[in-house]
Design an enzyme around this catalytic site. Structure first.
Site, PDB file in Angstrom:
ATOM      1  N   GLU A  44       0.849  -1.195   0.000  1.00 54.25           N
ATOM      2  CA  GLU A  44       0.000   0.000   0.000  1.00 54.25           C
ATOM      3  C   GLU A  44       0.888   1.251   0.000  1.00 54.25           C
ATOM      4  OE1 GLU A  44      -2.190   1.206   3.498  1.00 54.25           O
ATOM      5  OE2 GLU A  44      -3.698   2.231   2.285  1.00 54.25           O
ATOM      6  N   GLU A  69       4.788   4.907   3.980  1.00 51.49           N
ATOM      7  CA  GLU A  69       4.200   6.200   4.364  1.00 51.49           C
ATOM      8  C   GLU A  69       5.331   7.205   4.570  1.00 51.49           C
ATOM      9  OE1 GLU A  69       1.109   7.798   4.716  1.00 51.49           O
ATOM     10  OE2 GLU A  69       2.552   9.384   5.219  1.00 51.49           O
ATOM     11  N   ASP A 119      -2.464  12.143  -2.386  1.00 47.99           N
ATOM     12  CA  ASP A 119      -2.540  13.617  -2.324  1.00 47.99           C
ATOM     13  C   ASP A 119      -2.679  14.182  -3.737  1.00 47.99           C
ATOM     14  OD1 ASP A 119      -2.273  13.775   0.464  1.00 47.99           O
ATOM     15  OD2 ASP A 119      -0.104  13.634   0.331  1.00 47.99           O
ATOM     16  N   ASP A 155     -11.043  10.608  -4.558  1.00 47.48           N
ATOM     17  CA  ASP A 155     -12.224  11.470  -4.653  1.00 47.48           C
ATOM     18  C   ASP A 155     -11.982  12.605  -5.647  1.00 47.48           C
ATOM     19  OD1 ASP A 155     -10.275  12.604  -3.059  1.00 47.48           O
ATOM     20  OD2 ASP A 155     -11.677  13.531  -1.648  1.00 47.48           O
ATOM     21  N   HIS A 193      -9.354   5.524   5.973  1.00 49.84           N
ATOM     22  CA  HIS A 193      -9.944   6.662   6.688  1.00 49.84           C
ATOM     23  C   HIS A 193     -10.461   7.714   5.712  1.00 49.84           C
ATOM     24  CE1 HIS A 193      -9.315   5.804  10.926  1.00 49.84           C
ATOM     25  NE2 HIS A 193      -8.217   5.172  10.555  1.00 49.84           N
TER      26      HIS A 193
HETATM   27  C1  LIG Z   1      -4.617  11.910   1.485  1.00 49.76           C
HETATM   28  S1  LIG Z   1      -3.721  10.828   2.487  1.00 49.76           S
HETATM   29  C2  LIG Z   1      -4.577   9.260   2.303  1.00 49.76           C
HETATM   30  C3  LIG Z   1      -4.189   8.276   3.367  1.00 49.76           C
HETATM   31  C4  LIG Z   1      -4.850   6.899   3.219  1.00 49.76           C
HETATM   32  N1  LIG Z   1      -4.433   6.244   2.000  1.00 49.76           N
HETATM   33  C5  LIG Z   1      -6.341   7.014   3.265  1.00 49.76           C
HETATM   34  O1  LIG Z   1      -6.982   6.813   2.229  1.00 49.76           O
HETATM   35  O2  LIG Z   1      -6.881   7.304   4.355  1.00 49.76           O
HETATM   36  C6  LIG Z   1      -2.275  10.536   1.480  1.00 49.76           C
HETATM   37  C7  LIG Z   1      -1.164   9.850   2.259  1.00 49.76           C
HETATM   38  O3  LIG Z   1      -0.090   9.534   1.383  1.00 49.76           O
HETATM   39  C8  LIG Z   1       1.129   9.879   2.015  1.00 49.76           C
HETATM   40  N2  LIG Z   1       2.117  10.095   0.962  1.00 49.76           N
HETATM   41  C9  LIG Z   1       2.172  11.129   0.085  1.00 49.76           C
HETATM   42  N3  LIG Z   1       3.203  10.982  -0.765  1.00 49.76           N
HETATM   43  C10 LIG Z   1       3.814   9.808  -0.410  1.00 49.76           C
HETATM   44  C11 LIG Z   1       4.953   9.117  -0.897  1.00 49.76           C
HETATM   45  N4  LIG Z   1       5.673   9.591  -1.935  1.00 49.76           N
HETATM   46  N5  LIG Z   1       5.309   7.970  -0.284  1.00 49.76           N
HETATM   47  C12 LIG Z   1       4.592   7.495   0.764  1.00 49.76           C
HETATM   48  N6  LIG Z   1       3.519   8.124   1.271  1.00 49.76           N
HETATM   49  C13 LIG Z   1       3.121   9.250   0.695  1.00 49.76           C
HETATM   50  C14 LIG Z   1       0.787  11.114   2.822  1.00 49.76           C
HETATM   51  O4  LIG Z   1       1.725  11.373   3.848  1.00 49.76           O
HETATM   52  C15 LIG Z   1      -0.582  10.733   3.352  1.00 49.76           C
HETATM   53  O5  LIG Z   1      -0.513  10.011   4.560  1.00 49.76           O
END
Ligand SMILES: C[S@@+](CC[C@H](N)C(=O)[O-])C[C@H]1O[C@@H](n2cnc3c(N)ncnc32)[C@H](O)[C@@H]1O
Length: 226
Positions: A44, A69, A119, A155, A193
């Site tokens: 993931e 993460e 993101d 989304d 989440h």
């Molecule tokens: C919008 S959140 C979504 C978190 C989770 N997947 C959810 O759906 O609840 C995006 C997550 O991706 C992480 N993230 C962003 N760029 C990343 C990267 N290059 N490698 C690992 N994690 C990353 C961010 O820190 C954040 O926790």
């Protein structure tokens, strides 16, 4: 995306079995070597608070689940969740998942890959930070076993469409299969989440699974730019 700092796990909680640091891992990295039991590994990307890793690893003891993460606080929160559950088949790496997938993982080492609510990086000058680039998708195909699926849920319709276009352009995936959300039977019965938050707000989610096709078998490391 600016978010509140996550709560710190209690210092007495031992995270050593569940929290890994990208810089301390070897290249190439065989993901199966990170788990005590031999089972296919699913990755993931961007695990956030770790709901997917916790629920998927409990539901599928025949699989190992690896998260990556980039935010240290969330990686520790996620590791704490897995430590409390005493999970034997889930681990989280603190580090950049794009570096992991593009530069460290060998070919055909993953049974599945999951990217949930990446993101969106709205501003034009930040677009290059999006995880789902064409290069990343090429490496996602390279690291999946034939038939292994990449799950993309978001989304943001425009990001979804762009990533489906990139995936098509690689020529390494079968046409996307639409995934449906099941009705939630309890408060945490969501994939992640962010899925919970989006659905409770009544907003739409775009979901697809893309299976790696056989042509990816010929996707040499050297022709895939990192
Ligand atoms: C919008 S959140 C979504 C978190 C989770 N997947 C959810 O759906 O609840 C995006 C997550 O991706 C992480 N993230 C962003 N760029 C990343 C990267 N290059 N490698 C690992 N994690 C990353 C961010 O820190 C954040 O926790």
């Amino acid at each position: 995306m600016p978010r509140r700092a996550p709560k710190k796990p209690p210092s007495a909680l031992d995270l050593s079995r569940h929290l890994l640091t990208l810089e301390r891992l070897p290249t190439p990295l065989e993901p199966a070597s990170l788990f005590p039991g031999a089972a296919p590994v699913e990755l993931e990307v961007g695990s956030g608070k770790g709901l997917f890793l916790a629920s998927a690893s409990a539901a599928r003891p025949d699989r190992n689940f690896l998260g990556a993460e980039i935010a240290g606080g969330y990686a520790r929160l996620c590791a704490a969740k897995l430590a409390r559950l005493e999970s034997v088949n889930a681990r989280i790496i603190h580090g950049d998942a794009t570096f992991l997938v593009r530069g460290m993982l060998p070919d055909a080492c993953l049974a599945g890959m999951h990217v949930y609510f990446p993101d969106p990086w709205w501003k034009a000058r930040h677009r290059k930070r999006r995880v789902l680039s064409e290069t990343f998708l090429r490496h996602a195909a390279r690291t999946l076993v034939p038939g292994g699926e990449l799950h993309v849920w978001t989304d943001v319709e425009e990001y979804f469409d762009e990533s489906m276009d990139f995936a098509r352009a690689t020529g390494l995936f079968d046409p996307p299969r639409t995934e449906e959300a099941a009705p939630a039977e309890h408060d945490l019965d969501y994939r992640t989440h962010f899925e919970r938050r989006t659905r409770l707000a009544g907003e739409p989610v775009w979901r697809a699974a893309l299976a790696r096709n056989d042509r990816a078998a010929g996707c040499e490391r050297v022709i895939v730019p990192t």
